[in-house]
Scaffold this motif. Structure first.
Motif, PDB file in Angstrom:
ATOM      1  N   GLY A 154       0.797   5.604   1.068  1.00 52.45           N
ATOM      2  CA  GLY A 154      -0.043   6.335   1.811  1.00 52.45           C
ATOM      3  C   GLY A 154       0.323   7.774   1.600  1.00 52.45           C
TER       4      GLY A 154
ATOM      5  N   THR B 181       0.752  -1.166  -0.021  1.00 51.27           N
ATOM      6  CA  THR B 181       0.055   0.048   0.068  1.00 51.27           C
ATOM      7  C   THR B 181       1.037   1.196  -0.061  1.00 51.27           C
ATOM      8  OG1 THR B 181      -0.013   0.045   2.245  1.00 51.27           O
ATOM      9  CG2 THR B 181      -1.884  -1.078   1.363  1.00 51.27           C
TER      10      THR B 181
ATOM     11  N   THR C 186      -9.469  -3.418  -5.321  1.00 53.74           N
ATOM     12  CA  THR C 186      -8.771  -2.123  -4.508  1.00 53.74           C
ATOM     13  C   THR C 186      -9.995  -1.559  -3.790  1.00 53.74           C
ATOM     14  OG1 THR C 186      -7.200  -1.879  -6.261  1.00 53.74           O
ATOM     15  CG2 THR C 186      -7.451  -0.096  -4.850  1.00 53.74           C
TER      16      THR C 186
ATOM     17  N   PRO D  42     -13.285   6.688  -4.388  1.00 54.44           N
ATOM     18  CA  PRO D  42     -12.612   7.456  -5.439  1.00 54.44           C
ATOM     19  C   PRO D  42     -13.101   6.779  -6.828  1.00 54.44           C
ATOM     20  CG  PRO D  42     -11.014   6.225  -4.284  1.00 54.44           C
ATOM     21  CD  PRO D  42     -12.322   6.078  -3.419  1.00 54.44           C
TER      22      PRO D  42
ATOM     23  N   TYR E  37     -10.069   1.462  -0.467  1.00 52.73           N
ATOM     24  CA  TYR E  37      -9.283   2.625  -0.066  1.00 52.73           C
ATOM     25  C   TYR E  37      -9.684   3.024   1.395  1.00 52.73           C
ATOM     26  CZ  TYR E  37      -8.377   3.524  -4.947  1.00 52.73           C
ATOM     27  OH  TYR E  37      -8.053   3.131  -6.415  1.00 52.73           O
TER      28      TYR E  37
ATOM     29  N   THR F   6      -9.035   5.333   4.633  1.00 55.46           N
ATOM     30  CA  THR F   6      -8.215   6.880   5.413  1.00 55.46           C
ATOM     31  C   THR F   6      -8.601   6.668   6.770  1.00 55.46           C
ATOM     32  OG1 THR F   6      -9.255   7.894   3.370  1.00 55.46           O
ATOM     33  CG2 THR F   6      -8.724   9.298   5.292  1.00 55.46           C
TER      34      THR F   6
ATOM     35  N   THR G  26      -4.446   8.311   3.693  1.00 53.03           N
ATOM     36  CA  THR G  26      -5.160   7.576   2.789  1.00 53.03           C
ATOM     37  C   THR G  26      -4.303   6.394   2.118  1.00 53.03           C
ATOM     38  OG1 THR G  26      -6.579   9.556   2.359  1.00 53.03           O
ATOM     39  CG2 THR G  26      -6.592   7.874   0.679  1.00 53.03           C
ATOM     40  N   GLN G  27      -4.792   5.471   2.103  1.00 52.47           N
ATOM     41  CA  GLN G  27      -3.867   4.222   1.535  1.00 52.47           C
ATOM     42  C   GLN G  27      -4.970   3.503   0.448  1.00 52.47           C
ATOM     43  OE1 GLN G  27      -1.917   1.528   4.171  1.00 52.47           O
ATOM     44  NE2 GLN G  27      -2.143   3.255   5.773  1.00 52.47           N
ATOM     45  N   SER G  28      -4.558   3.008  -0.662  1.00 51.20           N
ATOM     46  CA  SER G  28      -5.228   2.044  -1.361  1.00 51.20           C
ATOM     47  C   SER G  28      -4.748   0.879  -0.731  1.00 51.20           C
ATOM     48  CB  SER G  28      -4.716   2.019  -2.902  1.00 51.20           C
ATOM     49  OG  SER G  28      -3.350   1.604  -3.006  1.00 51.20           O
TER      50      SER G  28
END
Length: 130
Positions: free
Chosen positions: A3, A1, A124, A73, A126, A128, A42-44
């Motif tokens: 961030g 990931t 995927t 997103p 997301y 936060t 925020t990370q995928s």
């Protein structure tokens, strides 16, 4: 990931309404969590068939998870797998929606070090942390 860390202040607010049917109309919230020195990361989350651990930033008090089929997103069209939120890889966990976001809050003193997303298909999401 991957961030990105931001210094934030502000608030997170959630509310809703229930109406129709035999039940009387009910309003939930608005419930507001205020942040004077929030953590904004925020990370995928690359979901695979198995467990994906995500490190929780120290001091965060809220996690927002946007699953693959959520419209923001960017959704992965027709994600057909399941997602389970776990505290550690071996526990049973709690099934999550693949379409609707999750908001999870805790006290600063009890911030977990990691959360685990167990999935049955690639996609995927997301996450936060505030």
């Amino acid at each position: 990931t991957r961030g990105r860390r931001l210094t934030l202040t502000g608030q997170f607010t959630a509310s809703g309404n229930i109406s129709g049917g035999q039940a009387p109309q009910e309003t939930i919230g608005p419930n507001t969590q205020t942040f004077s020195a929030a953590i904004g990361v925020t990370q995928s989350v690359g979901l695979t068939n198995g467990a994906t651990s995500v490190t929780v930033p120290a001091g965060s008090t809220l996690m927002y998870f946007a699953p693959p089929n959520f419209v923001s997103p960017a959704p992965n069209p027709a994600y057909a797998g399941t997602i389970t939120l776990k505290g550690v890889t071996g526990d049973t966990g709690v099934p999550l929606s693949t379409t609707f976001p999750l908001y999870l809050a805790w006290d600063t003193a009890t911030t977990p070090s990691t959360v685990v997303f167990a999935a049955t298909a690639n996609g995927t999401g997301y996450v936060t942390f505030w």
